[in-house]
Design an enzyme around this catalytic site. Structure first.
Site, short mmCIF file in Angstrom:
data_model
loop_
_atom_site.label_atom_id
_atom_site.label_comp_id
_atom_site.label_asym_id
_atom_site.label_seq_id
_atom_site.Cartn_x
_atom_site.Cartn_y
_atom_site.Cartn_z
N PRO A 21 35.72 92.77 136.25
CA PRO A 21 35.94 93.57 135.03
C PRO A 21 34.58 94.01 134.48
O PRO A 21 33.68 93.19 134.36
CB PRO A 21 36.59 92.56 134.07
CG PRO A 21 36.19 91.20 134.56
CD PRO A 21 35.90 91.32 136.02
N MET A 22 34.44 95.29 134.17
CA MET A 22 33.19 95.77 133.56
C MET A 22 33.54 96.77 132.47
O MET A 22 33.96 97.90 132.76
CB MET A 22 32.27 96.39 134.62
CG MET A 22 31.55 95.33 135.44
SD MET A 22 30.53 96.07 136.73
CE MET A 22 31.77 96.56 137.90
N CYS A 105 32.25 86.41 127.94
CA CYS A 105 31.57 87.56 127.34
C CYS A 105 30.42 87.10 126.43
O CYS A 105 30.63 86.31 125.50
CB CYS A 105 32.57 88.41 126.55
SG CYS A 105 31.77 89.86 125.84
N LYS A 143 38.02 83.35 133.51
CA LYS A 143 36.67 83.73 133.98
C LYS A 143 35.65 83.11 133.03
O LYS A 143 35.70 83.36 131.83
CB LYS A 143 36.53 85.24 134.03
CG LYS A 143 35.18 85.72 134.55
CD LYS A 143 35.25 87.19 134.95
CE LYS A 143 33.93 87.73 135.46
NZ LYS A 143 33.01 88.17 134.39
N ASN A 204 30.97 84.53 141.45
CA ASN A 204 30.54 85.85 140.97
C ASN A 204 29.07 85.82 140.55
O ASN A 204 28.61 84.85 139.97
CB ASN A 204 31.44 86.27 139.79
CG ASN A 204 30.91 87.46 139.01
OD1 ASN A 204 30.69 87.37 137.80
ND2 ASN A 204 30.70 88.58 139.67
N GLY A 228 30.56 92.88 140.82
CA GLY A 228 30.43 93.70 139.62
C GLY A 228 29.58 94.93 139.90
O GLY A 228 30.03 95.89 140.54
N ARG A 229 28.32 94.88 139.46
CA ARG A 229 27.48 96.07 139.56
C ARG A 229 27.29 96.56 140.98
O ARG A 229 27.10 97.75 141.22
CB ARG A 229 26.13 95.78 138.89
CG ARG A 229 26.26 95.60 137.37
CD ARG A 229 25.14 94.79 136.81
NE ARG A 229 25.08 93.48 137.44
CZ ARG A 229 24.02 92.70 137.48
NH1 ARG A 229 22.91 93.09 136.90
NH2 ARG A 229 24.06 91.53 138.08
C1 LIG Z 1 28.51 96.80 131.83
C2 LIG Z 1 29.20 95.48 132.09
C3 LIG Z 1 30.38 95.21 131.46
C4 LIG Z 1 31.03 93.98 131.67
N1 LIG Z 1 32.24 93.76 131.08
C5 LIG Z 1 32.92 92.59 131.36
C6 LIG Z 1 34.23 92.37 130.85
O1 LIG Z 1 34.82 93.21 130.18
N2 LIG Z 1 34.80 91.17 131.15
C7 LIG Z 1 34.19 90.22 131.91
O2 LIG Z 1 34.76 89.16 132.15
N3 LIG Z 1 32.97 90.43 132.42
C8 LIG Z 1 32.33 91.59 132.18
N4 LIG Z 1 31.12 91.82 132.76
C9 LIG Z 1 30.55 90.82 133.67
C10 LIG Z 1 30.95 91.12 135.13
O3 LIG Z 1 32.34 90.99 135.30
C11 LIG Z 1 30.22 90.16 136.08
O4 LIG Z 1 30.58 88.85 135.73
C12 LIG Z 1 28.72 90.31 136.00
O5 LIG Z 1 28.33 91.66 136.02
C13 LIG Z 1 28.04 89.55 137.14
O6 LIG Z 1 28.42 90.10 138.37
P1 LIG Z 1 27.44 91.07 139.20
O7 LIG Z 1 26.13 90.34 139.28
O8 LIG Z 1 28.14 91.24 140.52
O9 LIG Z 1 27.32 92.35 138.43
C14 LIG Z 1 30.45 93.02 132.54
C15 LIG Z 1 29.27 93.32 133.18
C16 LIG Z 1 28.64 94.52 132.98
C17 LIG Z 1 27.34 94.80 133.71
#
Ligand SMILES: Cc1cc2nc3c(=O)[nH]c(=O)nc-3n(C[C@H](O)[C@H](O)[C@H](O)COP(=O)(O)O)c2cc1C
Length: 314
Positions: A21-22, A105, A143, A204, A228-229
């Site tokens: 989720p992002m 969050c 999460k 994650n 995620g990213r």
């Molecule tokens: C812009 C952005 C928005 C995010 N929004 C959420 C969200 O709404 N809910 C959530 O559980 N995590 C959110 N995350 C965290 C991601 O789900 C993930 O845990 C985090 O980016 C680490 O994973 P990655 O290193 O693969 O990006 C967000 C991350 C980013 C960068």
């Protein structure tokens, strides 16, 4: 990484590669095209449980899953157990099989209300929330992060608590709140949590390449990965992990994304949403300065599509 199907309570995912989720990115227009690359499950951005109870048009947009209801979990946040359960039982979530509870969050606005990662300091409240949500009959997942500050590690404790409270899967973002989204991932914390529970554990954090996913799986022993990213920067990372040739090219992916935005949002809003992806889509590509400038100044979808079509040969 070893690809396998996962049982999330009564829900069976096709595979163990999940789209994270992002907020502001993984809306329906993006998820729709990303899911075509093979993710076993995708997640909406965090949606306020109380907001779902008050109603309003924003909710319709946030929870919309179109034809992808089966492969989309809706993520809710809040800290009042009863409101969280009512959100799970609300009309908005009626077609959704998996509901994810946000306990990670880091954003101050959320944290100050006792929601999101603030729940990592209150294991009793966190358990009450899960137990109450489980009563809705949905497959509840959680999460979390590994804690709030450097040196914290609550992953094992929260994984055991989540399982005991009736959660069907836990995702562990291997970073603490104060790290937000950068820095090293605590493989050891995820590994200890994984070894302590029977429900599936998804690891994650920091997966940008297939090698990163292999390392995360190997070092944590997790049942799957959430990306995620990395999913924004490489739209085909899931297909690569599945060992599949994607059915379409990067150009086709981006054009489909634009078409989805066009059908979902008013033009101005859709264009602004698309601009957020420009840097991700063209990261590392040579000679992109000019095309990025053109995309950032384009005010309509036809022009944006024309720029993409001219720049990308395939
Ligand atoms: C812009 C952005 C928005 C995010 N929004 C959420 C969200 O709404 N809910 C959530 O559980 N995590 C959110 N995350 C965290 C991601 O789900 C993930 O845990 C985090 O980016 C680490 O994973 P990655 O290193 O693969 O990006 C967000 C991350 C980013 C960068």
């Amino acid at each position: 990484m070893k690809v396998k199907s996962l049982a999330i309570g009564s829900y069976q995912s096709d595979n163990n590669i999940f789209l994270a989720p992002m907020a502001g990115y993984t809306d329906y227009p993006f998820r729709e095209v990303a899911l075509k690359t093979g993710y076993g499950l995708s997640f909406t951005e965090l949606v306020s449980a109380k907001g779902l109870l008050y109603g309003g048009r924003a909710n319709d947009e946030l929870v919309f899953c179109g034809q992808d209801k089966k492969r989309t979990a809706i993520q809710i946040f809040g800290s009042d157990p009863y409101s969280m359960r009512c959100a799970c039982e609300s009309e908005y979530l009626k077609d959704c099989q998996v509901v994810d509870i946000n306990m990670g969050c880091p954003v101050p606005k959320v944290f100050k209300n006792g929601d999101g990662s603030a729940l990592l300091t209150n294991v009793k409240k966190a358990s009450e929330i899960i137990k109450e949500c489980v009563k809705s009959g949905k497959n509840i997942t959680v999460k979390i992060r590994t804690g709030l500050k450097k040196g914290d590690d609550v992953a094992r404790e929260y994984a055991v608590m989540a399982e005991d409270s009736g959660a069907k899967l836990i995702t562990i973002h291997g970073r603490v709140r104060e790290a937000y989204y950068s820095g090293e991932v605590d493989f050891e914390a995820i590994k200890k949590a994984k070894e302590s529970v029977k429900i599936p554990v998804i690891a994650n954090g920091g997966v940008f390449t297939t090698a990163d996913a292999d390392e995360l799986m190997e070092k944590t022993g997790a049942d799957g990965v959430m990306i995620g990213r990395g999913a924004l920067g490489d739209p085909f990372i899931c297909a690569k992990l599945l060992g599949k040739q994607p059915d379409f090219t990067l150009k086709e992916f981006i054009l489909q994304h634009i078409d989805n935005l066009r059908s979902f949002y008013p033009e101005r809003r859709g264009i602004l949403e698309f601009r957020k992806f420009v840097s991700y889509y063209f990261r590392g590509a040579p000679n992109v300065k000019d095309v990025k400038m053109q995309l950032f100044s384009s005010e309509d979808f036809d022009k944006t599509k024309e720029i993409i079509s001219t720049f990308l040969t395939k």
